[in-house]
Scaffold this motif. Structure first.
Motif, mmCIF file in Angstrom:
data_model
loop_
_atom_site.group_PDB
_atom_site.id
_atom_site.type_symbol
_atom_site.label_atom_id
_atom_site.label_comp_id
_atom_site.label_asym_id
_atom_site.label_seq_id
_atom_site.Cartn_x
_atom_site.Cartn_y
_atom_site.Cartn_z
ATOM 1 N N LEU A 195 0.836 -1.209 0.000
ATOM 2 C CA LEU A 195 0.000 0.000 0.000
ATOM 3 C C LEU A 195 0.867 1.254 0.000
ATOM 4 O O LEU A 195 1.880 1.318 0.692
ATOM 5 N N THR A 196 0.457 2.229 -0.807
ATOM 6 C CA THR A 196 1.112 3.538 -0.808
ATOM 7 C C THR A 196 0.051 4.613 -0.632
ATOM 8 O O THR A 196 -0.963 4.612 -1.334
ATOM 9 N N ILE A 197 0.274 5.517 0.326
ATOM 10 C CA ILE A 197 -0.671 6.606 0.595
ATOM 11 C C ILE A 197 0.066 7.925 0.402
ATOM 12 O O ILE A 197 1.114 8.162 1.013
ATOM 13 N N GLU A 198 -0.494 8.771 -0.457
ATOM 14 C CA GLU A 198 0.132 10.047 -0.776
ATOM 15 C C GLU A 198 -0.222 11.113 0.259
ATOM 16 O O GLU A 198 -1.278 11.054 0.898
ATOM 17 N N GLN A 199 0.658 12.082 0.410
ATOM 18 C CA GLN A 199 0.416 13.211 1.309
ATOM 19 C C GLN A 199 -0.886 13.925 0.939
ATOM 20 O O GLN A 199 -1.135 14.225 -0.225
ATOM 21 N N GLY A 200 -1.751 14.171 1.921
ATOM 22 C CA GLY A 200 -2.984 14.925 1.710
ATOM 23 C C GLY A 200 -4.185 14.106 1.282
ATOM 24 O O GLY A 200 -5.272 14.663 1.100
ATOM 25 N N GLU A 201 -4.042 12.788 1.153
ATOM 26 C CA GLU A 201 -5.176 11.961 0.738
ATOM 27 C C GLU A 201 -6.140 11.719 1.898
ATOM 28 O O GLU A 201 -5.740 11.688 3.062
ATOM 29 N N PHE A 202 -7.398 11.544 1.545
ATOM 30 C CA PHE A 202 -8.429 11.131 2.506
ATOM 31 C C PHE A 202 -8.800 9.698 2.146
ATOM 32 O O PHE A 202 -9.453 9.447 1.138
ATOM 33 N N ILE A 203 -8.359 8.754 2.986
ATOM 34 C CA ILE A 203 -8.546 7.325 2.725
ATOM 35 C C ILE A 203 -9.596 6.764 3.678
ATOM 36 O O ILE A 203 -9.533 6.990 4.887
ATOM 37 N N ILE A 234 -6.545 8.609 7.387
ATOM 38 C CA ILE A 234 -6.944 7.214 7.148
ATOM 39 C C ILE A 234 -8.028 6.892 8.168
ATOM 40 O O ILE A 234 -7.788 6.913 9.371
ATOM 41 N N LEU A 235 -9.218 6.617 7.679
ATOM 42 C CA LEU A 235 -10.405 6.491 8.528
ATOM 43 C C LEU A 235 -11.054 5.126 8.351
ATOM 44 O O LEU A 235 -11.391 4.737 7.229
ATOM 45 N N LEU A 265 -20.919 4.792 5.888
ATOM 46 C CA LEU A 265 -20.372 5.178 4.583
ATOM 47 C C LEU A 265 -21.212 6.245 3.890
ATOM 48 O O LEU A 265 -20.756 6.869 2.935
ATOM 49 N N GLU A 266 -22.421 6.456 4.372
ATOM 50 C CA GLU A 266 -23.308 7.464 3.770
ATOM 51 C C GLU A 266 -22.643 8.836 3.763
ATOM 52 O O GLU A 266 -22.735 9.570 2.785
ATOM 53 N N GLU A 267 -21.965 9.193 4.851
ATOM 54 C CA GLU A 267 -21.353 10.517 4.970
ATOM 55 C C GLU A 267 -19.905 10.562 4.492
ATOM 56 O O GLU A 267 -19.457 11.586 3.987
ATOM 57 N N VAL A 268 -19.154 9.445 4.636
ATOM 58 C CA VAL A 268 -17.715 9.518 4.376
ATOM 59 C C VAL A 268 -17.310 9.212 2.940
ATOM 60 O O VAL A 268 -16.319 9.768 2.446
ATOM 61 N N LEU A 269 -18.039 8.359 2.234
ATOM 62 C CA LEU A 269 -17.629 8.031 0.868
ATOM 63 C C LEU A 269 -17.628 9.245 -0.065
ATOM 64 O O LEU A 269 -16.718 9.388 -0.891
ATOM 65 N N PRO A 270 -18.616 10.150 0.042
ATOM 66 C CA PRO A 270 -18.596 11.313 -0.855
ATOM 67 C C PRO A 270 -17.386 12.225 -0.673
ATOM 68 O O PRO A 270 -17.051 12.983 -1.589
ATOM 69 N N ILE A 271 -16.719 12.194 0.489
ATOM 70 C CA ILE A 271 -15.580 13.093 0.703
ATOM 71 C C ILE A 271 -14.246 12.369 0.609
ATOM 72 O O ILE A 271 -13.193 12.981 0.753
ATOM 73 N N ALA A 272 -14.280 11.042 0.346
ATOM 74 C CA ALA A 272 -13.046 10.259 0.290
ATOM 75 C C ALA A 272 -12.387 10.363 -1.081
ATOM 76 O O ALA A 272 -13.063 10.427 -2.115
ATOM 77 N N ASP A 273 -11.037 10.372 -1.077
ATOM 78 C CA ASP A 273 -10.286 10.295 -2.335
ATOM 79 C C ASP A 273 -10.169 8.846 -2.801
ATOM 80 O O ASP A 273 -10.280 8.561 -3.990
ATOM 81 N N ARG A 274 -9.925 7.951 -1.847
ATOM 82 C CA ARG A 274 -9.781 6.532 -2.149
ATOM 83 C C ARG A 274 -10.469 5.696 -1.088
ATOM 84 O O ARG A 274 -10.593 6.120 0.059
ATOM 85 N N VAL A 275 -10.904 4.520 -1.504
ATOM 86 C CA VAL A 275 -11.481 3.551 -0.575
ATOM 87 C C VAL A 275 -10.664 2.265 -0.663
ATOM 88 O O VAL A 275 -10.341 1.796 -1.755
ATOM 89 N N LEU A 276 -10.316 1.730 0.510
ATOM 90 C CA LEU A 276 -9.638 0.439 0.593
ATOM 91 C C LEU A 276 -10.602 -0.553 1.218
ATOM 92 O O LEU A 276 -11.160 -0.288 2.276
ATOM 93 N N ILE A 277 -10.814 -1.686 0.556
ATOM 94 C CA ILE A 277 -11.664 -2.739 1.123
ATOM 95 C C ILE A 277 -10.778 -3.921 1.472
ATOM 96 O O ILE A 277 -10.040 -4.426 0.630
ATOM 97 N N MET A 278 -10.842 -4.332 2.747
ATOM 98 C CA MET A 278 -10.083 -5.496 3.194
ATOM 99 C C MET A 278 -10.985 -6.708 3.327
ATOM 100 O O MET A 278 -12.164 -6.590 3.678
#
Length: 548
Positions: free
Chosen positions: A26-34, A196-197, A202-215
Motif C-alpha cells: 500500500l502507498t498513501i500520498e500526502q494529503g489523501e483522505f482514505i 486514514i479512517l 459510509l453514507e457521509e464519508v464516501l462522498p468526501i473520500a479520495d480513495r477507498v480500501l476494502i479489506m
C-alpha cells in the motif's frame, strides 16, 4: 509524495497460525483522505494500529512500514508522537485528565513544549473546534460527541501530518456524527492533513473520500475511487449492503449511467424514475407486539447526585412481550441511564419500575439476573474476565449450567470458532460485541437490554445480528435497544421511541416514526421524501420499482 508506504506486511497474533494481515502492499500520498472498510475481523484495526507504533499489537510481523521515507521503528520518539495522531473508537479510552483545557495541553506538556507555545496552540484549537464554551468543564461532564471532538482537538494541537481514526463516530448520535465527519473534511481540505479512517457509516464519508480500501480476510480486495466500488465487487458481495442508500438503490435496480453517491444525487436520480403508486403497492408496517406489558416505567425520575439536575424525569414507558423496542436520541440525553434503570442497576428517587406487574426493586439479584433480564453494556470489554474467547464462554456456561452443545451453537452462530484462543481485548470492536452478546445469551434471559449493539459491526454482521434477534423474538424474548444506528432501528424494530430532555417525547412504529423527521431518519427517507411517501429503507424503493 508518499507519506505512508507498506511493503509485504503480514502479521499473526500470538498462539495463532493464520495471519490477520496477509502480504499487504500500500502507498498513501500526502494529503489523501482514505476510507478503510471491510467486515468485522478482516484486519482493518490491526493494520491501522501498525501505523502508530506506540499501540502496535503484539505478535509476529513480517515486511516493513515507512513513514515519510523512514522506517516506522527508526523514527525519533518526538516525531512519531507528534506527527502521527490516533483517535480511538471509544471516546473515554483516550481522555487522561480531568479538565478540558488540561486535556488539550497534555500532549504538548509531555513533549516539553514551552508554555507560550502551548497556550497559543491550545487557544487556536479551542477556537477551531468550538470548545470555548466548555473549555473549563470537567471531562466527565461532557457528552459523547464533545468527548470525541476533544480527543480530535487534543491530537490536532500536536500538529500531526497523518491522522488515523478507528470508527470515531460509532458512539455518536447522527447529528454529532455528521458534524464530526465534516470537521475531518475541513482538516483534510484546509490543512492538507492525510487521513486514514475506518468507518461503517459510509453514507457521509464516501462522498468526501479520495480513495477507498476494502479489506477481506487480511488482504486488500479493492483500492480505488468510491464510485468504482459497485463495478469492482461481485453482484452478491457482502460489502454491497454497506454502500450509501442511493448507490444500493441504483445497484439493486440494475440501472445504467452515472452512479449516485450522495443524498442529493440520489434525489436527482430517483425523480427521473416512474412509479405506479397504486393502493395495492402500499408499503408494509412493522408487526405489532403482544398486548402483554412485561416491563413498565411509571413517572420515573433519577439523578446521580442529590444536588444535581435530573438526568431522567417523568419517564413513562411500556414494553410489550416479544417486541423489539429501539430508543434513539442525542448523546447525553439519558438513554444509557434509562437502560440502567430498567435493568435495576440504578434506583429512581421517584416513580416505579414494574417487571411482570411486580416492583423491580422487590426482586432478589439472583432471581432478577439469572432468570429474567440481562444488559449488554456500551463497552463490551467490561464483561470480559478471562484470557481467551473459549474461557469466557466456558466460564459463563459452567456458572449457568449450560451444555457444551449450546456453547458450540453460540460459537457457530456468532462466527467465533476461529477466535477461540484469542484474548478478548485483541478482538476487533465488532468481534467484541459478538462475544459479549454470545456470553449473555447463554443465560437465556426473558428480556434483553442492549446498549449500542451494532457498534463496531459491519453491514453484513448487522444483518446476521438482526436474524439472531428475530429468532430470539420468535422464541419469546423481549428486546429493548438503545441505538444511534437509525438504519438498523428502522428496518428491524417493532416500535421506536425518541428520548429528549430525560423523557420519551415520541413513539410509534418505524414507518410512522421516521417519516416525519429531518435528521433522526434514514438516508432512504431523505432521498425519497416528496417523491414517494413513507419510504424508510432501500428495499421500499426497490419493491415499488420492481412492482412497476
Amino acid at each position: 509524495m508518499a507519506i505512508v508506504k507498506v511493503e509485504n506486511v503480514s502479521f499473526t497474533y500470538p498462539n495463532e497460525t493464520k495471519p490477520i494481515l496477509n502480504d499487504i502492499h500500500l502507498t498513501i500520498e500526502q494529503g489523501e483522505f482514505i476510507v478503510l472498510i471491510g467486515q468485522s475481523g478482516c484486519g482493518k484495526s490491526t493494520l491501522l494500529r501498525h501505523f502508530k507504533r506506540e499501540i502496535c499489537p503484539h505478535g509476529t510481523k513480517l515486511g516493513a512500514i515507512f513513514y515519510d521515507g523512514q522506517k516506522l521503528e527508526e523514527l525519533l520518539p518526538e516525531k512519531a508522537a507528534s506527527e502521527i495522531g490516533y483517535v480511538f473508537q471509544n471516546p473515554d479510552n483516550q481522555i487522561v485528565t480531568d479538565k478540558v483545557w488540561h486535556e488539550l495541553a497534555f500532549g504538548l506538556e509531555s513533549l516539553g513544549v514551552d508554555e507560550q507555545t502551548i497556550r497559543r496552540r491550545v487557544a487556536e484549537m479551542a477556537n477551531f473546534f468550538g470548545i470555548q464554551k466548555w473549555f473549563h468543564q470537567k471531562t466527565t461532564e461532557l457528552s459523547g460527541g464533545q468527548k470525541q471532538l476533544l480527543n480530535l482537538a487534543s491530537v490536532m494541537v500536536m500538529q500531526p501530518k497523518l491522522l488515523l481514526l478507528d470508527e470515531p463516530t460509532s458512539q455518536l448520535d447522527p447529528i454529532a456524527a455528521m458534524e464530526f465527519i465534516q470537521t475531518l473534511n475541513r482538516l483534510n481540505k484546509e490543512l492538507g492533513i492525510t487521513i486514514i479512517l475506518i468507518e461503517h457509516r459510509l453514507e457521509e464519508v464516501l462522498p468526501i473520500a479520495d480513495r477507498v480500501l476494502i479489506m477481506e480476510e487480511g488482504k486488500l480486495l479493492f483500492d480505488g475511487q468510491p464510485r468504482e466500488i459497485i463495478k469492482a465487487l461481485p453482484a452478491n458481495h457482502t460489502m454491497i449492503s454497506a454502500l450509501p442508500s442511493a448507490t444500493k438503490m441504483y445497484h439493486f435496480l440494475n440501472c445504467e449511467g452515472p452512479i449516485p453517491l450522495t443524498i442529493r444525487e440520489g434525489q436527482k436520480w430517483l425523480v427521473t424514475k416512474q412509479f405506479d403508486l397504486h393502493k395495492a403497492h402500499q408499503l408494509p408496517t412493522a408487526s405489532e407486539a403482544q398486548s402483554i406489558v412485561v416491563l413498565e416505567a411509571k413517572d420515573v425520575a433519577f439523578r446521580y447526585e442529590k444536588t444535581a439536575n435530573d438526568i431522567v424525569h417523568h419517564l413513562n414507558l411500556q414494553v410489550k412481550r416479544q417486541e423489539l423496542l429501539s430508543i434513539v436520541g442525542g448523546n447525553g440525553t439519558g438513554k444509557s441511564t434509562v437502560l440502567s434503570l430498567l435493568a435495576g442497576l440504578q434506583k429512581p428517587y421517584r416513580g416505579k419500575i414494574l417487571l411482570f406487574d411486580k416492583a423491580l426493586k422487590s426482586y432478589r439479584n439472583k432471581e432478577l439476573y439469572q432468570n429474567h433480564l440481562t444488559l449488554l453494556p456500551q463497552d463490551p470489554k467490561t464483561l470480559f474476565v478471562q484470557k481467551t474467547v473459549k474461557l469466557e464462554l466456558e466460564d459463563m456456561a459452567k456458572f449457568h449450567k449450560v451444555s457444551e452443545a449450546k456453547v458450540a451453537e453460540m460459537l457457530e452462530q456468532f462466527q467465533l470458532t476461529s477466535l477461540l484462543e484469542r484474548h478478548p481485548y485483541d478482538l476487533s470492536g465488532g468481534e467484541q460485541q459478538k462475544l459479549a452478546l454470545a456470553k449473555l445469551l447463554l443465560m437465556e434471559p426473558e428480556i434483553m437490554l442492549l446498549d449500542e449493539p451494532t457498534k463496531g459491526l459491519d453491514a453484513h454482521a448487522k444483518e446476521e445480528l438482526a436474524a439472531i434477534l428475530k429468532n430470539l423474538q420468535a422464541q419469546g424474548m423481549t428486546i429493548i435497544m438503545v441505538t444511534h444506528d437509525i438504519e438498523f432501528s428502522a428496518q428491524h424494530s417493532n416500535r421506536c421511541a425518541l428520548l429528549f430532555d430525560g423523557n420519551i417525547v415520541s413513539e410509534a412504529e418505524p414507518r410512522a416514526f421516521y417519516s416525519g423527521n429531518n435528521f433522526y431518519t434514514t438516508a432512504a427517507n431523505r432521498i425519497a421524501r416528496g417523491i414517494i411517501d413513507g419510504v424508510i429503507i432501500c428495499d421500499d424503493v426497490v419493491m415499488l420499482c420492481e412492482k412497476n
